[in-house]
Write a protein that holds these residues in place. Structure first.
Motif, PDB file in Angstrom:
ATOM      1  N   ARG A  66       0.835  -1.215   0.000  1.00 22.53           N
ATOM      2  CA  ARG A  66       0.000   0.000   0.000  1.00 22.53           C
ATOM      3  C   ARG A  66       0.858   1.247   0.000  1.00 22.53           C
ATOM      4  NH1 ARG A  66      -3.074  -2.677   3.782  1.00 22.53           N
ATOM      5  NH2 ARG A  66      -2.119  -1.474   5.468  1.00 22.53           N
ATOM      6  N   GLU A  67       1.873   1.234   0.872  1.00 23.54           N
ATOM      7  CA  GLU A  67       2.752   2.400   0.984  1.00 23.54           C
ATOM      8  C   GLU A  67       3.510   2.639  -0.314  1.00 23.54           C
ATOM      9  OE1 GLU A  67       4.486   5.656   2.862  1.00 23.54           O
ATOM     10  OE2 GLU A  67       2.743   4.447   3.421  1.00 23.54           O
ATOM     11  N   THR A  68       4.002   1.547  -0.914  1.00 25.11           N
ATOM     12  CA  THR A  68       4.738   1.674  -2.177  1.00 25.11           C
ATOM     13  C   THR A  68       3.811   2.164  -3.280  1.00 25.11           C
ATOM     14  OG1 THR A  68       6.169  -0.149  -1.482  1.00 25.11           O
ATOM     15  CG2 THR A  68       6.194   0.425  -3.815  1.00 25.11           C
ATOM     16  N   ASN A  69       2.617   1.639  -3.293  1.00 23.58           N
ATOM     17  CA  ASN A  69       1.625   2.079  -4.289  1.00 23.58           C
ATOM     18  C   ASN A  69       1.333   3.564  -4.138  1.00 23.58           C
ATOM     19  OD1 ASN A  69      -0.425   1.375  -6.384  1.00 23.58           O
ATOM     20  ND2 ASN A  69      -1.838   2.076  -4.801  1.00 23.58           N
ATOM     21  N   ARG A  70       1.200   3.989  -2.871  1.00 26.04           N
ATOM     22  CA  ARG A  70       0.946   5.415  -2.620  1.00 26.04           C
ATOM     23  C   ARG A  70       2.108   6.267  -3.118  1.00 26.04           C
ATOM     24  NH1 ARG A  70       2.715   9.004   0.523  1.00 26.04           N
ATOM     25  NH2 ARG A  70       4.008   7.580   1.731  1.00 26.04           N
ATOM     26  N   LYS A  71       3.327   5.847  -2.800  1.00 28.43           N
ATOM     27  CA  LYS A  71       4.505   6.619  -3.221  1.00 28.43           C
ATOM     28  C   LYS A  71       4.618   6.677  -4.737  1.00 28.43           C
ATOM     29  CE  LYS A  71       7.523   4.484  -0.409  1.00 28.43           C
ATOM     30  NZ  LYS A  71       8.819   4.166   0.201  1.00 28.43           N
ATOM     31  N   LEU A  72       4.381   5.542  -5.391  1.00 30.86           N
ATOM     32  CA  LEU A  72       4.487   5.512  -6.858  1.00 30.86           C
ATOM     33  C   LEU A  72       3.407   6.363  -7.504  1.00 30.86           C
ATOM     34  CD1 LEU A  72       5.386   1.749  -7.393  1.00 30.86           C
ATOM     35  CD2 LEU A  72       6.905   3.707  -7.698  1.00 30.86           C
ATOM     36  N   ASN A  73       2.216   6.367  -6.933  1.00 27.02           N
ATOM     37  CA  ASN A  73       1.150   7.206  -7.484  1.00 27.02           C
ATOM     38  C   ASN A  73       1.429   8.688  -7.234  1.00 27.02           C
ATOM     39  OD1 ASN A  73      -1.218   5.734  -8.810  1.00 27.02           O
ATOM     40  ND2 ASN A  73      -0.818   4.456  -7.019  1.00 27.02           N
ATOM     41  N   GLU A  74       2.088   8.979  -6.104  1.00 26.42           N
ATOM     42  CA  GLU A  74       2.526  10.364  -5.874  1.00 26.42           C
ATOM     43  C   GLU A  74       3.546  10.773  -6.924  1.00 26.42           C
ATOM     44  OE1 GLU A  74       4.032  10.896  -1.937  1.00 26.42           O
ATOM     45  OE2 GLU A  74       2.057  10.833  -1.001  1.00 26.42           O
ATOM     46  N   ILE A  75       4.451   9.836  -7.245  1.00 28.59           N
ATOM     47  CA  ILE A  75       5.456  10.128  -8.276  1.00 28.59           C
ATOM     48  C   ILE A  75       4.774  10.361  -9.619  1.00 28.59           C
ATOM     49  CG2 ILE A  75       7.374   9.114  -9.581  1.00 28.59           C
ATOM     50  CD1 ILE A  75       8.119   7.649  -6.915  1.00 28.59           C
ATOM     51  N   LEU A  76       3.737   9.544  -9.879  1.00 29.21           N
ATOM     52  CA  LEU A  76       2.969   9.755 -11.122  1.00 29.21           C
ATOM     53  C   LEU A  76       2.365  11.160 -11.157  1.00 29.21           C
ATOM     54  CD1 LEU A  76       1.096   6.363 -11.613  1.00 29.21           C
ATOM     55  CD2 LEU A  76       2.434   7.534 -13.378  1.00 29.21           C
ATOM     56  N   GLN A  77       1.754  11.572 -10.040  1.00 28.60           N
ATOM     57  CA  GLN A  77       1.150  12.903  -9.982  1.00 28.60           C
ATOM     58  C   GLN A  77       2.215  13.979 -10.104  1.00 28.60           C
ATOM     59  OE1 GLN A  77      -1.032  12.970  -6.315  1.00 28.60           O
ATOM     60  NE2 GLN A  77      -2.507  11.415  -6.965  1.00 28.60           N
ATOM     61  N   GLN A  78       3.312  13.793  -9.370  1.00 27.28           N
ATOM     62  CA  GLN A  78       4.380  14.790  -9.403  1.00 27.28           C
ATOM     63  C   GLN A  78       5.052  14.846 -10.778  1.00 27.28           C
ATOM     64  OE1 GLN A  78       6.716  13.544  -6.094  1.00 27.28           O
ATOM     65  NE2 GLN A  78       5.375  14.496  -4.565  1.00 27.28           N
ATOM     66  N   ARG A  79       5.090  13.680 -11.451  1.00 26.20           N
ATOM     67  CA  ARG A  79       5.637  13.668 -12.820  1.00 26.20           C
ATOM     68  C   ARG A  79       4.832  14.585 -13.709  1.00 26.20           C
ATOM     69  NH1 ARG A  79       4.689   8.439 -16.420  1.00 26.20           N
ATOM     70  NH2 ARG A  79       2.646   9.451 -16.506  1.00 26.20           N
ATOM     71  N   ASP A  80       3.491  14.473 -13.582  1.00 24.41           N
ATOM     72  CA  ASP A  80       2.636  15.320 -14.406  1.00 24.41           C
ATOM     73  C   ASP A  80       2.777  16.790 -14.015  1.00 24.41           C
ATOM     74  OD1 ASP A  80       1.769  13.031 -15.646  1.00 24.41           O
ATOM     75  OD2 ASP A  80       0.001  12.800 -14.358  1.00 24.41           O
ATOM     76  N   LEU A  81       2.951  17.050 -12.697  1.00 23.88           N
ATOM     77  CA  LEU A  81       3.083  18.432 -12.233  1.00 23.88           C
ATOM     78  C   LEU A  81       4.382  19.072 -12.719  1.00 23.88           C
ATOM     79  CD1 LEU A  81       1.797  18.117  -8.552  1.00 23.88           C
ATOM     80  CD2 LEU A  81       0.689  19.368 -10.392  1.00 23.88           C
ATOM     81  N   LYS A  82       5.461  18.271 -12.752  1.00 20.05           N
ATOM     82  CA  LYS A  82       6.736  18.863 -13.152  1.00 20.05           C
ATOM     83  C   LYS A  82       7.073  18.637 -14.624  1.00 20.05           C
ATOM     84  CE  LYS A  82       9.619  15.087 -11.311  1.00 20.05           C
ATOM     85  NZ  LYS A  82      10.497  14.742 -12.390  1.00 20.05           N
ATOM     86  N   LYS A  83       6.050  18.177 -15.357  1.00 20.76           N
ATOM     87  CA  LYS A  83       6.253  17.967 -16.790  1.00 20.76           C
ATOM     88  C   LYS A  83       6.678  19.261 -17.471  1.00 20.76           C
ATOM     89  CE  LYS A  83       3.708  14.051 -18.733  1.00 20.76           C
ATOM     90  NZ  LYS A  83       2.496  13.624 -19.437  1.00 20.76           N
ATOM     91  N   LYS A  84       5.975  20.347 -17.058  1.00 14.16           N
ATOM     92  CA  LYS A  84       6.250  21.640 -17.690  1.00 14.16           C
ATOM     93  C   LYS A  84       7.690  22.064 -17.437  1.00 14.16           C
ATOM     94  CE  LYS A  84       4.474  26.348 -17.912  1.00 14.16           C
ATOM     95  NZ  LYS A  84       3.522  27.328 -17.349  1.00 14.16           N
ATOM     96  N   ILE A  85       8.138  21.897 -16.162  1.00 12.47           N
ATOM     97  CA  ILE A  85       9.518  22.273 -15.819  1.00 12.47           C
ATOM     98  C   ILE A  85      10.496  21.423 -16.609  1.00 12.47           C
ATOM     99  CG2 ILE A  85      11.210  22.347 -13.939  1.00 12.47           C
ATOM    100  CD1 ILE A  85       8.865  22.731 -12.003  1.00 12.47           C
ATOM    101  N   ASP A  86      10.257  20.101 -16.638  1.00 10.25           N
ATOM    102  CA  ASP A  86      11.153  19.186 -17.352  1.00 10.25           C
ATOM    103  C   ASP A  86      11.152  19.463 -18.838  1.00 10.25           C
ATOM    104  OD1 ASP A  86      11.729  18.033 -14.964  1.00 10.25           O
ATOM    105  OD2 ASP A  86      10.467  16.264 -15.232  1.00 10.25           O
ATOM    106  N   ALA A  87       9.947  19.731 -19.377  1.00  9.08           N
ATOM    107  CA  ALA A  87       9.831  19.988 -20.817  1.00  9.08           C
ATOM    108  C   ALA A  87      10.591  21.251 -21.201  1.00  9.08           C
ATOM    109  CB  ALA A  87       8.361  20.106 -21.212  1.00  9.08           C
ATOM    110  N   GLN A  88      10.448  22.272 -20.335  1.00  9.28           N
ATOM    111  CA  GLN A  88      11.161  23.524 -20.611  1.00  9.28           C
ATOM    112  C   GLN A  88      12.667  23.300 -20.592  1.00  9.28           C
ATOM    113  OE1 GLN A  88       9.813  26.545 -17.824  1.00  9.28           O
ATOM    114  NE2 GLN A  88       8.970  27.752 -19.494  1.00  9.28           N
ATOM    115  N   ARG A  89      13.125  22.577 -19.568  1.00 11.08           N
ATOM    116  CA  ARG A  89      14.558  22.334 -19.457  1.00 11.08           C
ATOM    117  C   ARG A  89      15.068  21.537 -20.645  1.00 11.08           C
ATOM    118  NH1 ARG A  89      15.438  19.369 -14.418  1.00 11.08           N
ATOM    119  NH2 ARG A  89      15.191  17.519 -15.701  1.00 11.08           N
ATOM    120  N   THR A  90      14.311  20.514 -21.056  1.00 16.41           N
ATOM    121  CA  THR A  90      14.716  19.692 -22.211  1.00 16.41           C
ATOM    122  C   THR A  90      14.745  20.525 -23.483  1.00 16.41           C
ATOM    123  OG1 THR A  90      13.723  17.757 -21.149  1.00 16.41           O
ATOM    124  CG2 THR A  90      14.176  17.589 -23.492  1.00 16.41           C
ATOM    125  N   LEU A  91      13.695  21.393 -23.627  1.00 19.58           N
ATOM    126  CA  LEU A  91      13.625  22.255 -24.820  1.00 19.58           C
ATOM    127  C   LEU A  91      14.839  23.160 -24.889  1.00 19.58           C
ATOM    128  CD1 LEU A  91      12.050  23.467 -27.239  1.00 19.58           C
ATOM    129  CD2 LEU A  91      10.951  25.020 -25.611  1.00 19.58           C
TER     130      LEU A  91
END
Length: 1557
Positions: free
Chosen positions: A946-971
């Motif tokens: 459960r804890e691992t699932n929660r952490k991985l889903n948080e990472i999924l959410q945070q991935r989407d949140l920081k997509k813009k930052i990552d995309a800008q940096r990659t660009l």
């Protein structure tokens, strides 16, 4: 004949054959079957039949087609026509004598002793079957005693018991010349016991015409009168029988005729021409009595001259002949004054005496004689005081003090307990200083130096000591019997009470004299035990002791292995010498290994045949004579044969024989308490207890059953599950089925009735005996026939009794085969637990099952391994899925996916658990926790998932949140690559001018980065979290100035506060006081201790809030998302909510604002470094200036290569290598952290066990550092201290082992990654070539193959143009060439300083280990603050800790004083008069009833004992002043520190940790 000499050890071991009853056997098994029956005192050992093959059994041959000849009855019945179908059967006496010839001297002695018990004749003179040398086996007679009764001149019956080798009796010698028609042996039997074949004869079952080993053998037997009118002889008479024709055995004939009082010769008739004529003529002329029996003469008895008789046997009635012969012998004996003494036989020079011929036997005898010579002319009743001083008054005083120490704790303070300890040590010192007698010195020296004749020495010593005391003891027994008769008569006449009292006192004195006169090998070993215990106590050797005292237990262990019993409970002191017994068992383990034992104990009334039953069952040699009843308890080992070990699950049976209940010697003492104590000990110690009931007296049965039932009830209450078998001995008619049914029914009813009575005493619910113990009245009750077949002393043992013994043995073994045996080490601990609990007044409340504790600790250690296996596997899965999430290879994670991934490890853990619970040596104990631990593991797995699932889903959410930052940096990154490429084309002709290239790049770089900053408007600043905390707190509490503290200590660190009194306002103004020092005036004369209840509640709140906020901070994922002041606001809101909930609960105070402020600030200050470091990582990854500043060198290299004309494929390959650098570095650190954690779990001493092991190392470190405030942090905030210690251990390990462990792991992991990358590149090239794809397909394949191990995806190269890349072989070659340089660059940055800071905060080894070790029970003892040692949070059952602390460490103090308490929980809870206050009110609770004080107390199990840890006594003495300042109280008055505590050194403290934790 056996090819090898048989030893006692070969015969006494438990074999499959010994568990079966054999009435017949194959010829090859005759000797084994014979000796087994003989050991069980079954006289039918001589009548074993040999099995015949069916084809040889003429009685079963049939032929229906009869011929004419066969139909003729005369021909058919003619002996001359019968073919001999089989060879002559083996003669039973040949079996006995072949056994005699092929065994060692000890087994021969045992064999002859058992023959004597079977009332059989014994070999007296034995010709060697090969050399015909005649041997007199005197050694074999040494353990045989004979008892008889006869009338003296006053017509009074007197009893005599003598060693048979010393007895002076008349001797009648029987012999024959030539073949005679009558049986000489049968005739002799009619004189001795007409119902028993004392001498084997031709008409006995199994006899045959041929015998090989009996001719020339002289056998001897004794008639022992019973003092009855119908005794055949009035005195003890020896009868000797020469087998074979006397004319062929002249030497035997000469010796015996000379020594005999009466010679009896059988012959057909007198013939002057016969070779025997001269011998008979000489005997006739001799003055000695001669009786001639003529087999061809019909005349009655005729006295031809004085002492010369002739009797005819032909055609005469056997009874008449026997009666005439008896009268003739009696007439001869009445006139004869000659006597026969067995030992005198050795004076004949022409025969070999076994004792003299064996050098070891002779040396053993000489040594024993020298030893016994020290006792000559000494008063037997005072001999033990002189020669065995350690076991006398001093030992008895020590035992008394020890019982007082354990029992009378009503008013005991630690000072009083310490005083008793000091008194006991003084007694030990006196024991140590008492001289060691020459007698004991000689014994110890002999046992140490002469191993070869040790067993002979011990046997001889037993023989001589028995001989030495026998006369005096016999006189004392006679006096006791007379006095007992007088007392019994006076009891019948109630009119003389004063005289009765006098006579009873006299009887008691005689009883004490009898006790003092008892002197045997067991007393010598008891003395050695006390010498050892006194030396162990003072820790030095005894003066004049030539050997180190530590070698003494080895002597006792060797004796046990050799078959000698060892005293387990001293019967005189009624005490178990635990130190000695533990040391002997330790030595036994050293010599045999930690063997499994099945403990069989026996319990019953005195003289009820317990020892006889055990001796018959296992061939043992427990004392059985009426004059030497067992005192205390003795244990003896019985070896299990290799074939049986696998079937029985144990290696030895350990047989425990005990003194009888209601012993006469204890008359007038507290027999009831003693019997209850003994019964509880015996029942508790045994896996199976035999309850021996003798006779059919209902009152006696009821007495023993009540004691037994109470013992079993106690076992049930302490979760011990022994089994029992009732043995009802001396039942008159055991074949009567109806009578047995009725007997069983009555027994069941009595047991049920006794159960109800005992249940009231023990305060528990039990209606019937089966509620207490698993018991089947049909199977678990055995009825035994009477022991003797007739009237003693001439009666042989009853064969039915022996059959009953065999059946009981089979029953015992069937029960023994089910459980696993107890390891010897566990048995040692079990004895200690039982005895220490028995010393206390309340056994059930006091019993501490060390076996359960040890087994549970073992289980916890295994649980730690299982849980780590799951955690370790989940970490690998989490890392893999994390990489895939970051690579956008997956977009959702479900718990079912994780469970599937974990399935293999989960199955392995289940298998490991199953094997552990089934195959561990403590499986029988562990089974009670199997279900709960299976549930716990399942719950743990679900929780981790459960804890691992929660952490991985948080990472999924945070991935989407920081997509813009990552995309800008990659660009921006890819834009820079493209512009760098364009710049390179412009500067192509200047490729060789490095300086120009550098300047152009610097100019280009500064302009580009400036533009990025302008476009994105990203500028990540450093943070000052504590400033934000102050700001937010000022807004929350306007009334409380944030800077109200003095400079330098703006806020109190709430984690180090000793008392929370200044933070609270009590709701009742009259009770507003410092929580730690609140007092209640109780008008009672007893002492009272106070409870810092409120402090404990607040400290618990603080600890829990700190733990929860720590988890919140972790969830913010600041290293990825960056810091935001809103996080602080979330923390403040959560803490405010918790504080409000707490003060609205069942507490009697409210918090001041300062508490909330200090709590917030303390928590944030504690987390400041972690948050700041995480924000730095975020800034370095996302601030353009910092990030691209690091990339500048990479771009310069690419620019150079473009300028030098490198192809797009080569450049693309290099870009890939540059892009992989970050993910590779991240992956290496993660993998190394996990590997390092596994290694520390194996190699780091403090981290490689369970939580208890970790705590031991924490305590050692605290003692080494001697830093008081760290100690107090450990006491007040154990979880935080554990975490801090783990972090320090990990940091030290990394620092110390970096070059030998950490760095090699990093290099190994980077090499593995390099191999995986190149493999992915190669497989992607092949994939593209097969599918004729482009660079896009290659890149997709390449990133997917690495998605498990690296955070690296296509999007990382999305802005880099690579359309013109088409040479994939070249691309692969470029990677192969460039990747090592990239790896080398990464490796070059590996160092001790940067390693910790580069680790992901959540995946650091210390955090992983904290997560593993700290998810356990942290509940602290409400008295002393010790932490519950259970490794499972929310565990079932009570909280417990093996060793409690001094309660003063937790702020407890004595009523109406400023004296800190020195009480220790385990001794305090034994008190029935000392009170404490559980809450902030007037309520008081007796320490003994602490569980009634409320849930906080009721949830704890504190066993009253003296098992405190010396470590904490040392701590109190070391830091006395600091503790007194800390609590503003003193260790004075009632809380004075005992002087005994001050002798403990730091080394003692360390040793106590190693010994007890």
């Amino acid at each position: 004949m056996y090819p090898n000499i048989l030893r006692v050890a070969d015969i006494l071991q438990l074999t499959a054959r010994s568990l079966q009853s054999h009435e017949s056997c194959a010829e090859k098994d005759l000797i084994q079957t014979f000796i087994q029956k003989l050991l069980m005192m079954n006289y039918k050992a001589r009548y074993i039949k040999t099995k015949e093959n069916k084809e040889e059994d003429s009685t079963k041959q049939r032929d229906n087609g009869l011929s004419d000849d066969e139909s003729d009855v005369f021909k058919a019945m003619s002996f001359s026509n019968i073919e001999k179908m089989k060879s002559e059967r083996i003669h039973p006496m040949d079996v006995q004598m072949s056994m005699f010839h092929c065994v060692d001297s000890f087994l021969k002695q045992l064999m002859v002793t058992k023959l004597s018990q079977c009332q059989y004749a014994l070999p007296l003179l034995v010709p060697d079957p090969f050399t015909q040398q005649i041997e007199f086996p005197l050694w074999t007679f040494r353990q045989i005693n004979k008892s008889w009764k006869m009338k003296n001149t006053n017509n009074e019956i007197i009893s005599q018991t003598q060693p048979i080798y010393k007895a002076e009796t008349p001797m009648v010698f029987f012999f024959r010349f030539s073949s005679v028609s009558s049986s000489k042996s049968e005739l002799m039997n009619s004189l001795i016991n007409e119902k028993h074949n004392t001498f084997f004869h031709r008409n006995c079952p199994g006899s045959s015409r041929t015998r090989e080993l009996m001719d020339g053998v002289v056998e001897i037997a004794w008639f022992c009168p019973s003092g009855s009118y119908d005794d055949k002889f009035t005195d003890c008479v020896a009868f000797c029988n020469l087998h074979g024709d006397a004319g062929d055995h002249e030497k035997q004939l000469q010796i015996l005729t000379e020594m005999a009082s009466v010679n009896v010769v059988l012959l057909p008739k007198l013939d002057r021409n016969d070779k025997s004529a001269a011998i008979i003529q000489n005997l006739y002329r001799n003055r000695k009595s001669l009786i001639c029996l003529f087999t061809e003469d019909e005349s009655a008895v005729i006295e031809t001259k004085k002492w010369k008789f002739k009797i005819g046997l032909k055609d005469r009635n056997q009874s008449d002949v026997s009666e005439e012969l008896r009268r003739a012998i009696n007439d001869c004996l009445s006139e004869s004054c000659s006597t026969f003494r067995l030992e005198d036989m050795s004076k004949h020079s022409d025969i070999r005496v076994d004792e003299e011929d064996d050098d070891d036997c002779r040396r053993g005898r000489e040594a024993a004689q020298r030893m016994v010579s020290f006792l000559e002319k000494k008063d037997l009743t005072k001999i033990k005081d002189s020669f065995l001083p350690c076991q006398g008054k001093l030992w008895h005083q020590w035992c008394k003090k020890n019982k007082e120490l354990h029992q009378n704790q009503a008013y005991d303070t630690e000072m009083e307990i310490s005083k008793k300890h000091t008194e006991m040590k003084k007694i030990r010192q006196n024991q140590h200083e008492s001289g060691i007698s020459k007698f004991m010195m000689f014994f110890i020296k002999e046992m140490n130096l002469h191993a070869e004749n040790k067993k002979y020495f011990l046997k001889w010593l037993e023989i001589f000591l028995d001989d030495y005391i026998s006369q005096d003891v016999s006189v004392l027994h006679h006096k006791y019997d007379e006095k007992w008769s007088v007392v019994a008569k006076l009891k019948e006449n109630d009119n003389k009470p004063e005289q009765l009292k006098v006579e009873q006192n006299e009887l008691e004195k005689i009883s004490e004299e009898l006790q003092a006169a008892a002197f045997g090998l067991e007393h010598i070993m008891r003395e050695i035990g006390q010498i050892y215990e006194s030396c162990s106590s003072v820790k030095k050797n005894k003066k004049d002791l030539q050997f180190d005292f530590s070698s003494l237990p080895s002597l006792a262990a060797e004796m046990m292995i050799s078959g000698f019993p060892l005293e387990l409970m001293d019967g005189d002191a009624a005490h178990v010498p635990l130190i000695w017994i533990s040391a002997v068992l330790d030595e036994l383990i050293q010599k045999l290994g930690d063997q499994r034992v099945f403990v069989l104990s026996v319990l019953g009334l005195q003289s009820s045949g317990k020892s006889t039953m055990l001796n018959a069952m296992f061939g043992l040699q427990f004392a059985v004579s009426a004059g030497r009843c067992t005192r205390g308890a003795f244990m003896q080992l019985v070896k299990v044969s290799d074939e049986m070990k696998t079937l029985m699950n144990f290696d030895y049976i350990l047989v425990v024989d005990t003194e009888g209940l209601r012993a006469l010697e204890l008359a007038g003492r507290s027999t009831r308490d003693h019997d209850n104590e003994l019964a509880t000990f015996v029942v508790g110690i045994g896996n199976l207890t035999l309850i021996n009931i003798f006779g059919e007296n209902p009152s006696e049965m009821q007495d023993i059953l009540q004691i037994v039932v109470q013992a079993f009830l106690r076992m049930k209450k302490v979760r011990l599950n022994p089994s029992c078998v009732f043995v009802h001995q001396n039942v008159s008619d055991i074949t009567a089925g109806d009578k047995n049914k009725e007997g069983r029914r009555r027994l069941q009813e009595t047991l049920d009735e006794m159960t109800k009575l005992a249940a009231k005493d023990e305060v528990c619910d039990a209606e019937c005996f089966s509620d207490v113990i698993k018991f089947d009245v049909q199977k678990d009750v055995k009825y035994f026939a009477q022991l003797w077949e007739g009237s003693p002393p001439m009666a042989p043992p009853n064969p039915k009794y022996c059959e009953n013994i065999q059946e009981l043995k089979e029953t015992i073994m069937s029960k023994a085969s089910k459980p696993h045996g107890m390891m010897l080490k566990n048995f040692k601990d079990h004895i200690k637990d039982l005895w220490e609990a028995l010393l206390k007044e309340r056994f059930v409340f006091s019993f501490r099952n060390s076996l359960e504790v040890t087994a549970y600790r073992k289980l916890e250690t295994e649980y730690s391994k299982w849980s780590w296996s799951l955690r370790s596997a989940v970490m690998e899965i989490e890392n893999k899925l994390h990489n895939k999430i970051e690579n956008e290879a997956i977009h959702e994670v479900e718990e079912t996916d994780l469970q599937t991934e974990l399935k293999k490890t989960s199955e392995e853990v289940k298998k490991s658990m199953s094997e552990f619970f089934e195959k561990d040596t403590d499986a029988d104990i562990l089974i009670q926790w199997k279900t709960s631990f299976e549930i716990k593991i399942k719950e743990l797995q679900d929780k981790i998932v459960r804890e691992t699932n929660r952490k991985l889903n948080e990472i999924l959410q945070q991935r989407d949140l920081k997509k813009k930052i990552d995309a800008q940096r990659t660009l921006h990154e890819n834009t820079l690559y493209e512009k760098s490429k364009e710049l390179a084309l412009k500067l192509k002709d200047k490729a060789k001018d490095k300086e120009t290239l550098k300047k152009e790049l610097d100019l280009f770089w500064n302009q580009s980065v400036k533009k990025i900053i302008t476009d994105t408007q990203i500028s990540i600043k450093d943070i000052d979290m504590l400033r934000d905390v102050k700001l937010l707190l000022s807004d929350v509490y306007k009334s409380t100035p944030v800077d109200h503290r003095k400079e330098g200590s703006e806020y109190n660190d709430i984690f180090t506060v000793r008392s929370f009194g200044e933070y609270v306002i009590f709701r009742d103004v009259t009770k507003r006081m410092h929580v730690k020092s609140f007092l209640r005036k109780i008008q009672k004369p007893f002492r009272l201790t106070q409870n810092p209840k409120s402090d404990d509640q607040i400290r618990s709140l603080v600890t829990d809030v700190a733990q929860q906020t720590d988890k919140m901070i972790q969830s913010f994922n600041i290293s990825k998302m960056g810091y935001n002041i809103s996080y602080i606001q979330q923390l403040i809101d959560y803490i405010k909510k918790r504080v409000t909930e707490h003060q609205e609960g069942p507490v009697k105070y409210v918090f001041k604002n300062e508490f909330f402020v200090d709590l917030i600030y303390s928590i944030c200050k504690k987390a400041n470094k972690m948050i700041t470091d995480q924000h730095r990582i975020f800034k370095e990854a996302n601030d353009p200036v910092i990030y691209f500043g690091k990339k500048k060198e990479e771009y310069y290299k690419i620019l150079q290569k473009y300028c030098h004309g490198a192809t797009s494929t080569a450049i693309f390959g290099e870009i890939i290598c540059q892009k992989l650098k970050g993910p590779i570095e991240q992956s290496v650190y993660k993998k190394t952290a996990r590997d390092l954690t596994d290694e520390m779990r194996s190699n780091c001493e403090s981290l490689n066990g369970n939580r208890s092991n970790l705590e031991k190392h924490i305590l050692k470190t605290l003692a080494e550092e001697e830093y008081f405030y760290k100690y107090m942090n450990y006491i007040d905030n154990p979880r935080d201290h554990f975490k801090s210690f783990i972090r320090d251990e990990v940091s030290r390990y990394i620092t110390d082992k970096f070059s030998v462990s950490v760095l090699p792991k990093m290099k190994e992991n980077i090499e593995l990654l390099q191999q995986k990358i190149m493999k992915a590149a190669h497989e992607s090239t092949e994939h593209v070539q097969v599918n004729r794809g482009d660079v896009g397909l290659w890149l997709r394949s390449f990133t997917q193959k690495l998605s498990d191990v690296l955070i690296f995806s296509e999007k990382d190269l999305s802005g880099v143009k690579h359309d013109d890349v088409d040479d994939f072989n070249l691309l692969e070659d470029v990677l192969r060439q460039e990747l090592p340089a990239t790896m080398s660059d990464i490796s070059s940055r590996f160092n001790k300083k940067t390693f910790p800071s580069n680790l992901d905060n959540k995946l650091r080894p210390d955090e992983l280990l904290i997560d593993h070790f700290c998810q356990c029970c942290w509940v602290q003892c409400p008295f002393c603050g010790s932490i519950c040692t259970n490794t499972i949070e929310n565990h079932p059952g009570d909280h417990s800790v093996p060793f409690h602390r001094v309660t003063g460490l937790n702020g407890w103090f004595h009523y109406n004083t400023t004296n800190l308490s020195t009480l220790i929980c385990t001794s305090a809870v034994a008190s029935s008069t000392t009170y404490f206050h559980p809450n902030d009110n007037e309520d008081e609770v007796i320490w003994r009833d602490y569980k009634s004080a409320g849930r906080e107390y009721a949830d704890w199990s504190i066993t009253p004992d003296l098992s405190e840890l010396p470590y904490w006594k040392w701590f109190v003495c070391k830091f006395q002043n600091r503790l007194e300042k800390c609590y503003n109280k003193t260790f004075e008055g009632l809380g004075k520190i005992p002087d005994e505590w001050r002798i403990y050194s730091k080394q003692d403290a360390f040793e106590s940790l190693d010994k007890y934790i």
